[in-house]
Motif scaffolding. Structure first.
Motif, PDB file in Angstrom:
ATOM      1  N   ILE A   1       0.856  -1.189   0.000  1.00 41.23           N
ATOM      2  CA  ILE A   1       0.000   0.000   0.000  1.00 41.23           C
ATOM      3  C   ILE A   1       0.891   1.239   0.000  1.00 41.23           C
ATOM      4  O   ILE A   1       1.785   1.375   0.847  1.00 41.23           O
ATOM      5  N   SER A   2       0.660   2.100  -0.976  1.00 42.27           N
ATOM      6  CA  SER A   2       1.393   3.357  -1.077  1.00 42.27           C
ATOM      7  C   SER A   2       0.411   4.453  -1.441  1.00 42.27           C
ATOM      8  O   SER A   2      -0.740   4.173  -1.804  1.00 42.27           O
ATOM      9  N   SER A   3       0.852   5.693  -1.343  1.00 40.05           N
ATOM     10  CA  SER A   3      -0.062   6.782  -1.676  1.00 40.05           C
ATOM     11  C   SER A   3       0.690   7.967  -2.252  1.00 40.05           C
ATOM     12  O   SER A   3       1.898   8.137  -2.015  1.00 40.05           O
ATOM     13  N   ARG A   4      -0.034   8.750  -3.012  1.00 35.90           N
ATOM     14  CA  ARG A   4       0.474  10.004  -3.550  1.00 35.90           C
ATOM     15  C   ARG A   4      -0.698  10.957  -3.675  1.00 35.90           C
ATOM     16  O   ARG A   4      -1.871  10.524  -3.647  1.00 35.90           O
ATOM     17  N   VAL A   5      -0.404  12.227  -3.798  1.00 34.21           N
ATOM     18  CA  VAL A   5      -1.457  13.236  -3.894  1.00 34.21           C
ATOM     19  C   VAL A   5      -1.615  13.664  -5.341  1.00 34.21           C
ATOM     20  O   VAL A   5      -0.627  13.943  -6.041  1.00 34.21           O
ATOM     21  N   TRP A   6      -2.859  13.685  -5.789  1.00 32.23           N
ATOM     22  CA  TRP A   6      -3.199  14.091  -7.159  1.00 32.23           C
ATOM     23  C   TRP A   6      -4.412  15.016  -7.102  1.00 32.23           C
ATOM     24  O   TRP A   6      -5.449  14.625  -6.593  1.00 32.23           O
ATOM     25  N   ASN A   7      -4.236  16.260  -7.550  1.00 28.80           N
ATOM     26  CA  ASN A   7      -5.315  17.240  -7.525  1.00 28.80           C
ATOM     27  C   ASN A   7      -5.951  17.371  -6.139  1.00 28.80           C
ATOM     28  O   ASN A   7      -7.170  17.480  -6.008  1.00 28.80           O
ATOM     29  N   GLY A   8      -5.127  17.324  -5.108  1.00 30.64           N
ATOM     30  CA  GLY A   8      -5.631  17.465  -3.752  1.00 30.64           C
ATOM     31  C   GLY A   8      -6.268  16.208  -3.184  1.00 30.64           C
ATOM     32  O   GLY A   8      -6.856  16.246  -2.097  1.00 30.64           O
TER      33      GLY A   8
ATOM     34  N   GLU B   1      -5.781  12.065  -2.120  1.00 29.04           N
ATOM     35  CA  GLU B   1      -4.814  11.006  -1.846  1.00 29.04           C
ATOM     36  C   GLU B   1      -5.201   9.764  -2.641  1.00 29.04           C
ATOM     37  O   GLU B   1      -6.278   9.194  -2.441  1.00 29.04           O
ATOM     38  N   LEU B   2      -4.340   9.365  -3.548  1.00 26.84           N
ATOM     39  CA  LEU B   2      -4.546   8.121  -4.289  1.00 26.84           C
ATOM     40  C   LEU B   2      -3.831   7.009  -3.526  1.00 26.84           C
ATOM     41  O   LEU B   2      -2.594   6.997  -3.441  1.00 26.84           O
ATOM     42  N   ILE B   3      -4.606   6.091  -2.979  1.00 29.28           N
ATOM     43  CA  ILE B   3      -4.066   5.009  -2.157  1.00 29.28           C
ATOM     44  C   ILE B   3      -3.961   3.767  -3.034  1.00 29.28           C
ATOM     45  O   ILE B   3      -4.967   3.126  -3.351  1.00 29.28           O
ATOM     46  N   THR B   4      -2.761   3.447  -3.457  1.00 33.57           N
ATOM     47  CA  THR B   4      -2.548   2.352  -4.406  1.00 33.57           C
ATOM     48  C   THR B   4      -2.281   1.044  -3.666  1.00 33.57           C
ATOM     49  O   THR B   4      -1.431   0.989  -2.771  1.00 33.57           O
ATOM     50  N   VAL B   5      -3.030   0.029  -4.044  1.00 36.53           N
ATOM     51  CA  VAL B   5      -2.889  -1.301  -3.458  1.00 36.53           C
ATOM     52  C   VAL B   5      -2.356  -2.243  -4.530  1.00 36.53           C
ATOM     53  O   VAL B   5      -3.009  -2.451  -5.565  1.00 36.53           O
ATOM     54  N   GLU B   6      -1.191  -2.805  -4.293  1.00 41.01           N
ATOM     55  CA  GLU B   6      -0.613  -3.753  -5.240  1.00 41.01           C
ATOM     56  C   GLU B   6      -1.159  -5.152  -4.969  1.00 41.01           C
ATOM     57  O   GLU B   6      -1.225  -5.597  -3.815  1.00 41.01           O
ATOM     58  N   VAL B   7      -1.558  -5.832  -6.039  1.00 42.93           N
ATOM     59  CA  VAL B   7      -2.108  -7.184  -5.936  1.00 42.93           C
ATOM     60  C   VAL B   7      -1.380  -8.070  -6.940  1.00 42.93           C
ATOM     61  O   VAL B   7      -1.354  -7.759  -8.137  1.00 42.93           O
ATOM     62  N   GLY B   8      -0.814  -9.154  -6.464  1.00 44.09           N
ATOM     63  CA  GLY B   8      -0.076 -10.067  -7.333  1.00 44.09           C
ATOM     64  C   GLY B   8      -0.925 -11.198  -7.871  1.00 44.09           C
ATOM     65  O   GLY B   8      -0.458 -12.341  -7.972  1.00 44.09           O
ATOM     66  N   LEU B   9      -2.167 -10.905  -8.205  1.00 46.62           N
ATOM     67  CA  LEU B   9      -3.089 -11.910  -8.727  1.00 46.62           C
ATOM     68  C   LEU B   9      -3.761 -11.362  -9.979  1.00 46.62           C
ATOM     69  O   LEU B   9      -3.557 -10.204 -10.352  1.00 46.62           O
TER      70      LEU B   9
END
Length: 392
Positions: free
Chosen positions: A56-63, A65-73
């Motif tokens: 789980i990682s995150s970054r800010v886009w247009n105010g 928080e985009l919370i990205t979840v990596e899935v290996g499936l």
């Protein structure tokens, strides 16, 4: 209540910026709308990888928080894993959880037990779709019940969906908010695909039995029409239903595949003689709303969802025979088509994004215990180009 920054997490989509369909388009619009209004907004985004690096990682886009979840499936397993990690992460963050759809409903009891405040858009009645096998339909049926009782409040996007949900939860727990749409832009491109304006009908949908694409193609192909039928959507040679659709088509039917460029899709709608909408399961369909905003005469499958969205001034069918009759009416009765076009534009006013987003904010505030919002017109992004050439 002490002053606090209102916070919302949006779960249930593949993420934003929107690139997949109706829920993603709504998620992006609502997130940007709330960010402008001072909310703390997070949107969960799915990323399928060969090997999970940072779960789980995150970054800010247009105010936001985009919370990205990596899935290996891959496939359904990836979706379930994504939903599980989203629920686990959301339970640690606080704020209101706006859940779009109930595919991941199995994890909502955990989210609620962890203190999460949940507002769920229940989407359509997925377990009624004939494309699913019995085990999958049973899964969706159970998931609908779990979502209905795990959520603090439910959103129906159509009165008929609200009636259905009232068999699961008391009506006081249900609110009805439709899908939104935008007026066409002032600059409209010429028709794509070498088509002539007013000399074609168009269908924009996934090529599936519950969208009645075969019915539409068979009805149109009964005899030469002197116009084209454009059927947007992915066709696969290994799909039995797709093969049947293709085999039923006359030479006047065009299968261009999906179109993802928003300006081309808008031009295709605007210049069409009529829009054909065969969806038989679901609520307020985004593609139908967009057809109304385009001022299309509509030939739609006769069910409460479509009638409740498009109104009585359009053309309706139940089977191949009645679909053929509706097509002939559109081709032969210019006055009826003009009446349907004008009615579509009037009907579209019921589906303005500004009203839809404000209603959602009211509901999120209610679930989160935040004070009511001041109703002001908020400038936010122009129409988002996420609607692919196949919807719903």
């Amino acid at each position: 209540m002490p002053d606090r920054i209102p916070a919302v997490l949006i779960l249930g989509t593949r993420g934003i910026p929107a690139a997949h369909g109706g829920f993603e388009t709504f998620a992006e619009r609502f997130a940007r709308y709330l960010a402008v209004r001072g909310w703390c907004v997070g949107v969960y985004c799915q990323r399928e990888v060969k090997r999970v690096g940072t779960r789980i990682s995150s970054r800010v886009w247009n105010g936001i928080e985009l919370i990205t979840v990596e899935v290996g499936l891959k496939g359904p397993a990836a979706t379930l894993a994504f939903d599980a990690f989203c629920a686990w992460d959301a339970a640690r963050r606080g704020g209101v959880c706006l859940v779009l759809g109930y595919n991941g409903a199995a994890f909502l009891p955990y989210l609620r037990a962890s203190g999460g405040r949940i507002l769920t858009n229940m989407d359509g009645i997925e377990w009624r779709r004939p494309k699913w096998s019995r085990p999958i339909r049973a899964y969706f049926y159970v998931s609908e019940w779990i979502a209905a009782w795990s959520s603090h409040r439910l959103v129906a996007d159509h009165p008929a969906i609200a009636d259905h949900l009232a068999t699961r939860r008391p009506r006081r727990a249900i609110t009805t908010i439709p899908y939104g749409g935008d007026p066409p832009s002032d600059e409209i491109a010429p028709p794509p695909l070498g088509l002539e304006a007013g000399r074609y009908l168009v269908s924009i949908a996934r090529i599936e039995p519950d969208n009645n694409i075969l019915t539409i193609v068979e009805a149109f192909s009964r005899r030469p029409r002197g116009v084209r039928l454009v059927v947007l959507g992915t066709m696969c040679v290994h799909n039995r239903y797709h093969r049947a659709v293709e085999e039923a088509a006359s030479p006047e039917v065009l299968f261009p595949g999906p179109i993802y460029e928003p300006d081309q899709v808008q031009a295709l709608r605007i210049h069409a003689l009529a829009y054909l909408h065969g969806h038989s399961v679901g609520g307020t369909n985004p593609s139908l709303v967009e057809a109304l905003w385009a001022g299309n005469a509509v030939i739609a499958h006769a069910n409460p969802f479509n009638r409740g969205t498009a109104g009585d001034a359009q053309f309706y069918f139940k089977d191949v025979d009645s679909c053929a009759v509706a097509i002939e009416q559109v081709l032969d009765e210019a006055e009826a088509v003009a009446h349907a076009r004008a009615a579509a534009r009037r009907r579209a006013e019921d589906f303005r994004w500004g009203d839809v987003l404000a209603a959602y904010e009211d509901e999120v505030r209610r679930v989160g215990g935040y004070p009511p919002a001041e109703r002001v017109k908020v400038p936010f992004a122009e129409p988002i180009g996420a609607t692919a050439g196949a919807s719903g």
